[in-house]
Each structure stands twice: as structure tokens, then as C-alpha cells.
Design a protein around this motif. Structure first.
Motif, PDB file in Angstrom:
ATOM      1  N   ASP A   1      -4.743 -21.082  -2.962  1.00 50.97           N
ATOM      2  CA  ASP A   1      -6.093 -21.189  -3.506  1.00 50.97           C
ATOM      3  C   ASP A   1      -6.533 -19.861  -4.127  1.00 50.97           C
ATOM      4  O   ASP A   1      -7.100 -19.830  -5.221  1.00 50.97           O
ATOM      5  N   GLN A   2      -6.255 -18.753  -3.450  1.00 50.30           N
ATOM      6  CA  GLN A   2      -6.620 -17.430  -3.981  1.00 50.30           C
ATOM      7  C   GLN A   2      -5.882 -17.151  -5.292  1.00 50.30           C
ATOM      8  O   GLN A   2      -6.462 -16.621  -6.237  1.00 50.30           O
ATOM      9  N   ALA A   3      -4.622 -17.500  -5.353  1.00 53.28           N
ATOM     10  CA  ALA A   3      -3.836 -17.272  -6.573  1.00 53.28           C
ATOM     11  C   ALA A   3      -4.403 -18.089  -7.738  1.00 53.28           C
ATOM     12  O   ALA A   3      -4.480 -17.598  -8.874  1.00 53.28           O
ATOM     13  N   HIS A   4      -4.830 -19.313  -7.462  1.00 49.85           N
ATOM     14  CA  HIS A   4      -5.404 -20.159  -8.514  1.00 49.85           C
ATOM     15  C   HIS A   4      -6.773 -19.663  -8.971  1.00 49.85           C
ATOM     16  O   HIS A   4      -7.135 -19.828 -10.138  1.00 49.85           O
ATOM     17  N   ARG A   5      -7.536 -19.073  -8.061  1.00 52.44           N
ATOM     18  CA  ARG A   5      -8.879 -18.588  -8.398  1.00 52.44           C
ATOM     19  C   ARG A   5      -8.853 -17.282  -9.200  1.00 52.44           C
ATOM     20  O   ARG A   5      -9.790 -16.965  -9.910  1.00 52.44           O
ATOM     21  N   PHE A   6      -7.799 -16.510  -9.042  1.00 51.45           N
ATOM     22  CA  PHE A   6      -7.685 -15.206  -9.705  1.00 51.45           C
ATOM     23  C   PHE A   6      -7.550 -15.431 -11.209  1.00 51.45           C
ATOM     24  O   PHE A   6      -6.716 -16.224 -11.645  1.00 51.45           O
ATOM     25  N   PRO A   7      -8.330 -14.738 -12.026  1.00 51.03           N
ATOM     26  CA  PRO A   7      -8.177 -14.893 -13.479  1.00 51.03           C
ATOM     27  C   PRO A   7      -6.749 -14.529 -13.916  1.00 51.03           C
ATOM     28  O   PRO A   7      -6.210 -13.497 -13.487  1.00 51.03           O
ATOM     29  N   PRO A   8      -6.117 -15.365 -14.739  1.00 53.35           N
ATOM     30  CA  PRO A   8      -4.706 -15.164 -15.094  1.00 53.35           C
ATOM     31  C   PRO A   8      -4.372 -13.776 -15.640  1.00 53.35           C
ATOM     32  O   PRO A   8      -3.372 -13.173 -15.217  1.00 53.35           O
ATOM     33  N   LEU A   9      -5.167 -13.249 -16.551  1.00 52.92           N
ATOM     34  CA  LEU A   9      -4.852 -11.927 -17.114  1.00 52.92           C
ATOM     35  C   LEU A   9      -5.020 -10.822 -16.080  1.00 52.92           C
ATOM     36  O   LEU A   9      -4.234  -9.869 -16.036  1.00 52.92           O
TER      37      LEU A   9
END
Length: 72
Positions: free
Chosen positions: A43-51
Motif C-alpha cells: 500500500d505504501q509503495a502504491h501511494r508513493f508518487p512514482p517519480l
């Protein structure tokens, strides 16, 4: 035995980690705690802005700390 889920966020860019934080979530088994930890990291990885994710190189870590509960 119960397990407390704790969480740490680190940066692989500068090899530094924030202080470990308790999620406040407890589980009746190590398995339940581990599954919740992996789900929380995803969930944290998905919430983090990609750039920002690519720039900061975050690493999310969790642990399940065993503790005994007292019965009265």
C-alpha cells in the motif's frame, strides 16, 4: 502470544531510516501479522508518487514483535 506490527521507512539513496513506528495493530498469530505487514508495504509503495519513488529509492520495512498478554 500476540504480535505488534511495527514499520520503518528508509531511503536507499542516502542509507538513512526514520525511527521505527508502531502501527498500533496487534495480531493473534505471526502469520496474520506478517501478511498485514506485506500488505501495508505494498500500500505504501502504491501511494508513493512514482517519480519521487524513483528519486528517493524508498525501502519499507516491517517487523512483528511478540509480546505476552496478561490474563486476569
Amino acid at each position: 502470544m500476540k504480535y505488534l506490527l511495527v514499520f520503518t521507512a528508509c531511503s536507499m539513496l542516502n542509507n538513512q531510516c526514520l525511527d521505527t513506528l508502531s502501527t498500533g495493530k496487534t495480531f493473534n498469530s505471526f502469520r496474520e501479522c506478517s501478511i498485514a505487514g506485506y500488505e501495508m508495504i505494498l500500500d505504501q509503495a502504491h501511494r508513493f508518487p512514482p517519480l519521487k519513488y524513483e528519486a528517493d529509492l524508498p525501502a519499507f520495512l516491517f517487523d512483528c514483535i511478540p509480546f505476552k498478554t496478561e490474563t486476569i
